[in-house]
Design a protein around this motif. Structure first.
Motif, PDB file in Angstrom:
ATOM      1  N   ARG A  91      -0.935  -1.993  -7.079  1.00  0.00           N
ATOM      2  CA  ARG A  91       0.393  -1.403  -6.921  1.00  0.00           C
ATOM      3  C   ARG A  91       1.302  -2.338  -6.160  1.00  0.00           C
ATOM      4  O   ARG A  91       0.889  -2.982  -5.208  1.00  0.00           O
ATOM      5  CB  ARG A  91       0.303  -0.102  -6.142  1.00  0.00           C
ATOM      6  N   ALA A  92       2.567  -2.343  -6.578  1.00  0.00           N
ATOM      7  CA  ALA A  92       3.560  -3.160  -5.879  1.00  0.00           C
ATOM      8  C   ALA A  92       4.843  -2.367  -5.732  1.00  0.00           C
ATOM      9  O   ALA A  92       5.194  -1.554  -6.580  1.00  0.00           O
ATOM     10  CB  ALA A  92       3.829  -4.447  -6.647  1.00  0.00           C
ATOM     11  N   ALA A  93       5.521  -2.610  -4.624  1.00  0.00           N
ATOM     12  CA  ALA A  93       6.837  -2.030  -4.360  1.00  0.00           C
ATOM     13  C   ALA A  93       7.633  -3.085  -3.608  1.00  0.00           C
ATOM     14  O   ALA A  93       7.055  -3.954  -2.940  1.00  0.00           O
ATOM     15  CB  ALA A  93       6.706  -0.764  -3.515  1.00  0.00           C
ATOM     16  N   MET A  94       8.932  -3.011  -3.709  1.00  0.00           N
ATOM     17  CA  MET A  94       9.757  -3.949  -2.961  1.00  0.00           C
ATOM     18  C   MET A  94       9.480  -3.755  -1.472  1.00  0.00           C
ATOM     19  O   MET A  94       9.336  -2.630  -1.002  1.00  0.00           O
ATOM     20  CB  MET A  94      11.241  -3.750  -3.264  1.00  0.00           C
ATOM     21  N   ALA A  95       9.406  -4.843  -0.739  1.00  0.00           N
ATOM     22  CA  ALA A  95       9.150  -4.793   0.698  1.00  0.00           C
ATOM     23  C   ALA A  95      10.399  -4.318   1.437  1.00  0.00           C
ATOM     24  O   ALA A  95      11.519  -4.482   0.955  1.00  0.00           O
ATOM     25  CB  ALA A  95       8.750  -6.173   1.204  1.00  0.00           C
ATOM     26  N   ASP A  96      10.175  -3.742   2.598  1.00  0.00           N
ATOM     27  CA  ASP A  96      11.282  -3.367   3.458  1.00  0.00           C
ATOM     28  C   ASP A  96      12.068  -4.646   3.775  1.00  0.00           C
ATOM     29  O   ASP A  96      11.474  -5.644   4.197  1.00  0.00           O
ATOM     30  CB  ASP A  96      10.735  -2.740   4.747  1.00  0.00           C
ATOM     31  N   PRO A  97      13.403  -4.642   3.570  1.00  0.00           N
ATOM     32  CA  PRO A  97      14.183  -5.855   3.799  1.00  0.00           C
ATOM     33  C   PRO A  97      14.036  -6.425   5.214  1.00  0.00           C
ATOM     34  O   PRO A  97      13.943  -7.647   5.387  1.00  0.00           O
ATOM     35  CB  PRO A  97      15.626  -5.418   3.541  1.00  0.00           C
ATOM     36  N   ALA A  98      13.986  -5.579   6.222  1.00  0.00           N
ATOM     37  CA  ALA A  98      13.844  -6.069   7.606  1.00  0.00           C
ATOM     38  C   ALA A  98      12.492  -6.761   7.797  1.00  0.00           C
ATOM     39  O   ALA A  98      12.403  -7.798   8.465  1.00  0.00           O
ATOM     40  CB  ALA A  98      14.002  -4.925   8.598  1.00  0.00           C
ATOM     41  N   LEU A  99      11.440  -6.216   7.190  1.00  0.00           N
ATOM     42  CA  LEU A  99      10.113  -6.831   7.277  1.00  0.00           C
ATOM     43  C   LEU A  99      10.105  -8.173   6.540  1.00  0.00           C
ATOM     44  O   LEU A  99       9.537  -9.153   7.026  1.00  0.00           O
ATOM     45  CB  LEU A  99       9.050  -5.893   6.709  1.00  0.00           C
ATOM     46  N   ALA A 100      10.748  -8.217   5.376  1.00  0.00           N
ATOM     47  CA  ALA A 100      10.825  -9.468   4.615  1.00  0.00           C
ATOM     48  C   ALA A 100      11.547 -10.541   5.435  1.00  0.00           C
ATOM     49  O   ALA A 100      11.109 -11.695   5.483  1.00  0.00           O
ATOM     50  CB  ALA A 100      11.544  -9.244   3.290  1.00  0.00           C
TER      51      ALA A 100
END
Length: 167
Positions: A91-100
């Motif tokens: 499974r994949a989902a876009m990462a939290d922008p702040a974490l990225a």
């Protein structure tokens, strides 16, 4: 406005420092970023006069709890299922922008696959191999680097796989 990067100048980004240290041939393209533009990648392609299928965006996703970088043409989108498959995940989902941003050391819209604070597993869309050179963020909004896709894959230890949709 292309500029051949032979010598690292002070104030370079971690991406340009990494390219220079590796001795990889590349060209920097600088343009004035417009904060009101709806797409960082399309803005870069327009500003440089380069086809959007040669300008690639760097996206960070969470695959089974681990951050993974997907590099796809700005003309398309990231196929999360294909990204997960490419790294052996489910499974994949876009990462939290702040974490990225924290993990890579770059701000959204300027995340480069090169010179990241923590090098993440990387997958480069296989369409990159159809071009002599591709452009990716050089580590800040308004700065792109053009290099051979083979060099990009080697520097990021990327796997090539079909991970783009609609490109």
């Amino acid at each position: 406005m292309a500029k051949k990067a032979k010598k690292q100048q002070s104030g370079g980004t971690p991406a340009t420092v990494a390219l220079t240290a590796a001795g990889v041939a590349h060209t920097l393209h600088s343009y004035t970023h417009d904060p009101s533009h709806p797409s960082y990648g399309e803005e870069a392609a327009e500003a440089m006069g380069v086809s959007p299928d040669r300008v690639f965006k760097t996206l960070v996703a969470d695959v089974d709890g681990a951050l993974v970088v997907g590099i796809v043409p700005v003309a398309g989108s990231l196929d999360l299922k294909a990204l997960a498959t490419a790294v052996g995940g489910k499974r994949a989902a876009m990462a939290d922008p702040a974490l990225a941003e924290r993990t890579t050391g770059y701000v959204r819209g300027g995340i480069s696959p090169l010179g990241q604070r923590k090098q993440l597993r990387t997958v480069l869309d296989d369409s990159a191999s159809a071009h002599a050179t591709v452009c990716v963020s050089a580590g800040r909004r308004g700065l792109e680097v053009e290099l051979a896709p083979g060099d990009l894959a080697a520097l990021t230890d990327a796997v090539l796989a079909p991970i783009a949709r609609g490109a």
